[in-house]
Design an enzyme around this catalytic site. Structure first.
Site, PDB file in Angstrom:
ATOM      1  N   ASP A   1      -3.332  -0.210  10.390  1.00 17.41           N
ATOM      2  CA  ASP A   1      -4.536   0.067  10.819  1.00 17.41           C
ATOM      3  C   ASP A   1      -5.770  -0.144   9.393  1.00 17.41           C
ATOM      4  O   ASP A   1      -6.049  -1.238   8.908  1.00 17.41           O
ATOM      5  CB  ASP A   1      -5.319   2.168  10.587  1.00 17.41           C
ATOM      6  CG  ASP A   1      -4.174   2.040   9.121  1.00 17.41           C
ATOM      7  OD1 ASP A   1      -4.341   1.257   7.604  1.00 17.41           O
ATOM      8  OD2 ASP A   1      -3.782   3.497   8.758  1.00 17.41           O
TER       9      ASP A   1
ATOM     10  N   ASP B   1      -0.491  -1.721   5.886  1.00 17.56           N
ATOM     11  CA  ASP B   1      -0.499  -0.862   6.850  1.00 17.56           C
ATOM     12  C   ASP B   1      -1.803  -1.379   8.450  1.00 17.56           C
ATOM     13  O   ASP B   1      -2.954  -1.798   7.166  1.00 17.56           O
ATOM     14  CB  ASP B   1      -0.939   0.987   6.508  1.00 17.56           C
ATOM     15  CG  ASP B   1       0.606   0.854   6.238  1.00 17.56           C
ATOM     16  OD1 ASP B   1       1.235   1.047   6.234  1.00 17.56           O
ATOM     17  OD2 ASP B   1       0.222   2.867   5.991  1.00 17.56           O
TER      18      ASP B   1
ATOM     19  N   GLU C   1       0.754  -1.206  -0.091  1.00 17.52           N
ATOM     20  CA  GLU C   1       0.046   0.099   0.228  1.00 17.52           C
ATOM     21  C   GLU C   1       0.678   1.465   0.231  1.00 17.52           C
ATOM     22  O   GLU C   1       1.809   1.716   1.198  1.00 17.52           O
ATOM     23  CB  GLU C   1      -1.075  -0.031   1.193  1.00 17.52           C
ATOM     24  CG  GLU C   1      -1.525   1.306   1.832  1.00 17.52           C
ATOM     25  CD  GLU C   1      -2.311   0.740   3.423  1.00 17.52           C
ATOM     26  OE1 GLU C   1      -2.450  -0.134   3.727  1.00 17.52           O
ATOM     27  OE2 GLU C   1      -2.884   2.211   3.838  1.00 17.52           O
TER      28      GLU C   1
ATOM     29  N   ASP D   1      -7.097   1.575   7.071  1.00 17.94           N
ATOM     30  CA  ASP D   1      -7.814   1.965   5.414  1.00 17.94           C
ATOM     31  C   ASP D   1      -6.798   1.063   5.620  1.00 17.94           C
ATOM     32  O   ASP D   1      -6.978   0.828   3.859  1.00 17.94           O
ATOM     33  CB  ASP D   1      -6.700   3.192   5.565  1.00 17.94           C
ATOM     34  CG  ASP D   1      -7.570   4.222   5.279  1.00 17.94           C
ATOM     35  OD1 ASP D   1      -8.435   4.316   5.268  1.00 17.94           O
ATOM     36  OD2 ASP D   1      -7.157   5.780   5.861  1.00 17.94           O
TER      37      ASP D   1
END
Ligand code: 0RA
Length: 647
Positions: free
Chosen positions: A507, A505, A432, A509
Site C-alpha cells: 500500500d 506492505d 515493516e 505507506d
C-alpha cells in the site's frame, strides 16, 4: 580504420572477418549481451547523429521503439555520403555499415569529438542485428541499402527525388546474440536521451514508443530539448529542493578540448548530485576532470571564507565533503582523444584536462562569490554547518564504537539473526511493523534468513542529515545489523548479508517506507546497491480461492494488479472464486508468506540497481526533499501503481 591487405579489391573478406569477430565476441564491442548491451546498440546509432549535431549540421533526432522491439533512428543531418569510397570502391554508406571502426572517424578533419562508449561504430550494430535498413536523403534524392546479419543484401539504390537531407536507420537486434532479452526499456532510453539533450544545448531528441498507444492510436511520445543546456540539467537535479543560489555556469576552451560546468547549492544533505561527463559519456568512476573540479571547489570556498572572516584563524579548513554538501553540479568536457579507464571504462584518464577544469572553476567561482555576497554567505554557511555536523557525527560514532567494545557485537535486540555466518549465503528481510515481523520470523529458514522488523516510519535521511539520522534507533539498528558501518568507516567486506531484502506492505505507506529505506541506502551505503545486494520483495496483491470453500486453500496468487481479470478468465470465470486483496503482509499466515514471498526457489525479488544515478537522485530528492508539494503530487499520481515503482 580496418587494416586491409591491398591485393583484395572487394571488401568482402575483410568485412566478413571483421563482423564475424563481433558476432563471436560481442561483449568486447558492446560490453555485454544483456540488457545493457541491447540498449547500447541504440546509443551507438544515436551517437552518430549526435556527432553530426556537434559538427553543427543536425538539430533533431527522432527515435522509434517499434512494436516488435526494432528501433528506428532518424536525423536531419547531411546524410551519410553515398558516393563511391575512394579506397574501398563501394558506397561510403556501405563502408560505414560493414567495416569495423569505420564509423565517425572517416573524413573527419578539424575539430571533431566522438561519443560512443567504446566508439565502435554502427557496423557493430549491423553485425549484431538480423536486419538493418538505412535510408539516406542528400543531393535531392533518397537512397536505400539493407543488410542481413551484417551482410549487404540490398545494394545501395536510388529510390527517387527527395527534399532535405538526413539519415534514417532501422535495426532488428539479433535474438541469437541477445539471448537474455530483446525488449527495450522505455525509461532507460528516455533517461539517456534526456541526459544527451541536457549535454547538447538545443538538440531536440524525440522518443516514440509504438508498443504503448493512446485511445487515438498515437504512440507514447516524449520530446527532450534543453535550451539552457547543463544549467537546465542542474535545475532538474535540484527540482523539489530549496536552493541557495541561482545556477552558475562557466566554460573554457583550449587546444585540448572544451569544458562546461554548471553548479548550484541547495539545503539538501546529499553530496552525490555531482556528475561528470566526457564526450557525452557519464564517467561514473570520475577521473581527471572531476578531480580538478573538486580541488577548485574546496580551495575557492575556503579561500573566500577566510578572506571574508567567515572562517576564523583558529577554525579548521572546510573539507571537500563539507564544501560539496548540497551541491548539484554538471561537469561536461569534450576532448579529441578521450582515455577511458577503470573497471567499467567510465573513468577519464586525460591529465591535460585537469588544469583546464580547475582553472575555469577557480576563476569562475571566485568571481561569482565576490560579485554575489548574499548567496556566497549562504553557501559558506552551509559548508560550515556541514563541518560541525561531521564533527558531531564523528563523536557519536566514536561513542558507539566504545560501547561496542564493552558489550561486543551488540546486535539490535529486534533482530532475529540467521545461524549461518557465511554472508554470501545469508539474507536479511527488513520488514515493516512488528506483526508482519512476527509472521516472517515464523516463516523463515533460520539457517540463512534473518528478520529485522522496523517499528513505524524510518527517518527521512534526506531531510534529517547525518547526525540526527545516526541517533535514530531504527537507523542505527539497521546499520548495526548490516555490519558495514557508513561514511568514511564504510566497509563492504563487513556486510553480514549479501541479500538485503526490503519487504513492505503493498500500500502507499509500504511504498513510502520502501522509498525511505532506498534513500537511506542510496545516501549512506550506495556501494551495496552497486554490488547488487539490495532487493525488494514482491508479495502477492491478491489471493484467489474457490467460492464457499471451507478450506483456506489459495488456488492462485496474483502479483500484478493488471493481471487479475486475465487470470480469473483463465481459471474459468470470476463467479466461481473469492478474491482477497492483501493490504498488508500481516494478512498472510506464515506459511503463505513463505511460499509467496520468501522461499528462495519460488519467489521473485527485484534487484535494486541505480543505473542512472541522476534519475534516482532526483526522484529521491523530489519525493524526500524540503518541499512537500511534489511529494503529495507523486503519491497521488502513483498511489495505485506504487508497488511497481523502480528506483
Ligand atoms: C561523415 C560525412 C558526412 C556525413 C556523415 C559523416 C554523417 C554520418 C551519420 C551517421 C548518422 N547520421 C549521420 N549524418 C551524417 C557528410 C560529408 C559531406 O556531406 O560533405
Amino acid at each position: 580504420m580496418a587494416a586491409k591487405p591491398d591485393h583484395y579489391d572487394g571488401s568482402d573478406i575483410q568485412v566478413l572477418e571483421g563482423l564475424e569477430a563481433v558476432r563471436k565476441r560481442p561483449g568486447m564491442y558492446i560490453g555485454s549481451t544483456g540488457p545493457r548491451g541491447l540498449h547500447h546498440l541504440v546509443y551507438e546509432v544515436v551517437d552518430n547523429s549526435v556527432d553530426e549535431a556537434l559538427a553543427g549540421y543536425c538539430g533533431k533526432i527522432e527515435v522509434w521503439i517499434h512494436a516488435d522491439n526494432s528501433i528506428t533512428v532518424a536525423d536531419n543531418g547531411r546524410g551519410i555520403p553515398v558516393d563511391k569510397h575512394p579506397k574501398e570502391k563501394i558506397p561510403t554508406v556501405e563502408v560505414v555499415l560493414t567495416i569495423l571502426h569505420a564509423g565517425g572517424k572517416f573524413g573527419g578533419e578539424g575539430y571533431k569529438v566522438s561519443g560512443g562508449l567504446h566508439g565502435v561504430g554502427v557496423s557493430v550494430v549491423n553485425a549484431l542485428s538480423t536486419r538493418v535498413e538505412v535510408f539516406v536523403k542528400r543531393d535531392g534524392s533518397e537512397y536505400k541499402i539493407a543488410f542481413d546479419h551484417g551482410k549487404t543484401v540490398e545494394k545501395l539504390k536510388k529510390l527517387g527525388p527527395a527534399k532535405g537531407t538526413g539519415t534514417k536507420t532501422t535495426f532488428w537486434p539479433d535474438p541469437e546474440i541477445f539471448t537474455e532479452t530483446t525488449v527495450y526499456d522505455y525509461d532507460t532510453l528516455a533517461n539517456r536521451f534526456r541526459e544527451m539533450a541536457f549535454l547538447n544545448k538545443g538538440l531536440k531528441i524525440i522518443l516514440h514508443d509504438e508498443r504503448v498507444t493512446d485511445a487515438e492510436g498515437n504512440p507514447r511520445t516524449e520530446v527532450f530539448q534543453a535550451q539552457g543546456g547543463i544549467v537546465d540539467f542542474v535545475k532538474y537535479l535540484n527540482e523539489g529542493r530549496e536552493t541557495l543560489n541561482k545556477p552558475v555556469y562557466f566554460e573554457a576552451e583550449n587546444e585540448d578540448g572544451t569544458v562546461e560546468v554548471a553548479l548550484q547549492w541547495s539545503t539538501s544533505y546529499s553530496s552525490n548530485s555531482v556528475m561528470a561527463f566526457a564526450n557525452n559519456i557519464n564517467t561514473h568512476e570520475g577521473g581527471t576532470h572531476l578531480d580538478g573540479f573538486k580541488q577548485a571547489i574546496t580551495r575557492t570556498i575556503n579561500e573566500y571564507a577566510r578572506n571574508k572572516g567567515l572562517l576564523k584563524e583558529k577554525d579548521a579548513n572546510l573539507s571537500g565533503e563539507d564544501a560539496r554538501e548540497g551541491l548539484a553540479a554538471i561537469i561536461s568536457v569534450k576532448l579529441h582523444d578521450p582515455q577511458f579507464e577503470g573497471q567499467t571504462k567510465t573513468k577519464l584518464g586525460n591529465t591535460e584536462i585537469r588544469p583546464l577544469v580547475q582553472n575555469a572553476v577557480t576563476r569562475g567561482l571566485a568571481e561569482y562569490l565576490e560579485e554575489n555576497p548574499t548567496p556566497a554567505k549562504r553557501i559558506v554557511g552551509k559548508a560550515t554547518q556541514a563541518l560541525k555536523a561531521r564533527e558531531a557525527a564523528r563523536k557519536a560514532r566514536e561513542m558507539t564504537r566504545r560501547k561496542n567494545v564493552l558489550d561486543s557485537f551488540a546486535l539490535p535486540g529486534k533482530l532475529a539473526d540467521c545461524s549461518s555466518k557465511d554472508a554470501s549465503q545469508s539474507e536479511i528481510f527488513i520488514v515493516e511493523g512488528d506483526s508482519a515481523g512476527g509472521s516472517a520470523k515464523q516463516a523463515r529458514d533460520r539457517k540463512t534468513q534473518a528478520i529485522l522488523p522496523l517499528r513505524g516510519k524510518i527517518l527521512n535521511v534526506e531531510r534529517a542529515g547525518l547526525h540526527r539520522s545516526l541517533s535514530s534507533d531504527t537507523i542505527s539498528s539497521l546499520i548495526t545489523a548490516i555490519g558495514t558501518n557508513i561514511g568514511d568507516d564504510f566497509d563492504a567486506e563487513k556486510a553480514r548479508y549479501h541479500r538485503i531484502i526490503i519487504m513492505t506492505d503493498a500500500d502507499v505507506d509500504g511504498a513510502h517506507i520502501r522509498i525511505l529505506l532506498l534513500t537511506f541506502f542510496y545516501r549512506y551505503m550506495p556501494e551495496l546497491i552497486n554490488l547488487g545486494y539490495i532487493y525488494i520483495a514482491q508479495p502477492p496483491i491478491f489471493g484467489v480461492k474457490k467460492k464457499n470453500s471451507r478450506t483456506t486453500k489459495i488456488e492462485r496468487y496474483i502479483y500484478d494488479e493488471s493481471a487479475l481479470s486475465e487470470v480469473l478468465a483463465e481459471m474459468g470465470g470470476a463467479e466461481k472464486y473469492d478474491v482477497q486483496r492483501y493490504k498488508g503482509l500481516g494478512e498472510m499466515d506464515p506459511e503463505q508468506l513463505w511460499e509467496t514471498t520468501m522461499e528462495p526457489q519460488s519467489r521473485t525479488l527485484l534487484q535494486v540497481n541505480i543505473d542512472d544515478a541522476a534519475e534516482a537522485e532526483r526522484v529521491v530528492s523530489e519525493l524526500m526533499g524540503d518541499q512537500v508539494e511534489p511529494r503529495k503530487e507523486f503519491i497521488q499520481k502513483h498511489a495505485r501503481d506504487v508497488r511497481f515503482l523502480d528506483i
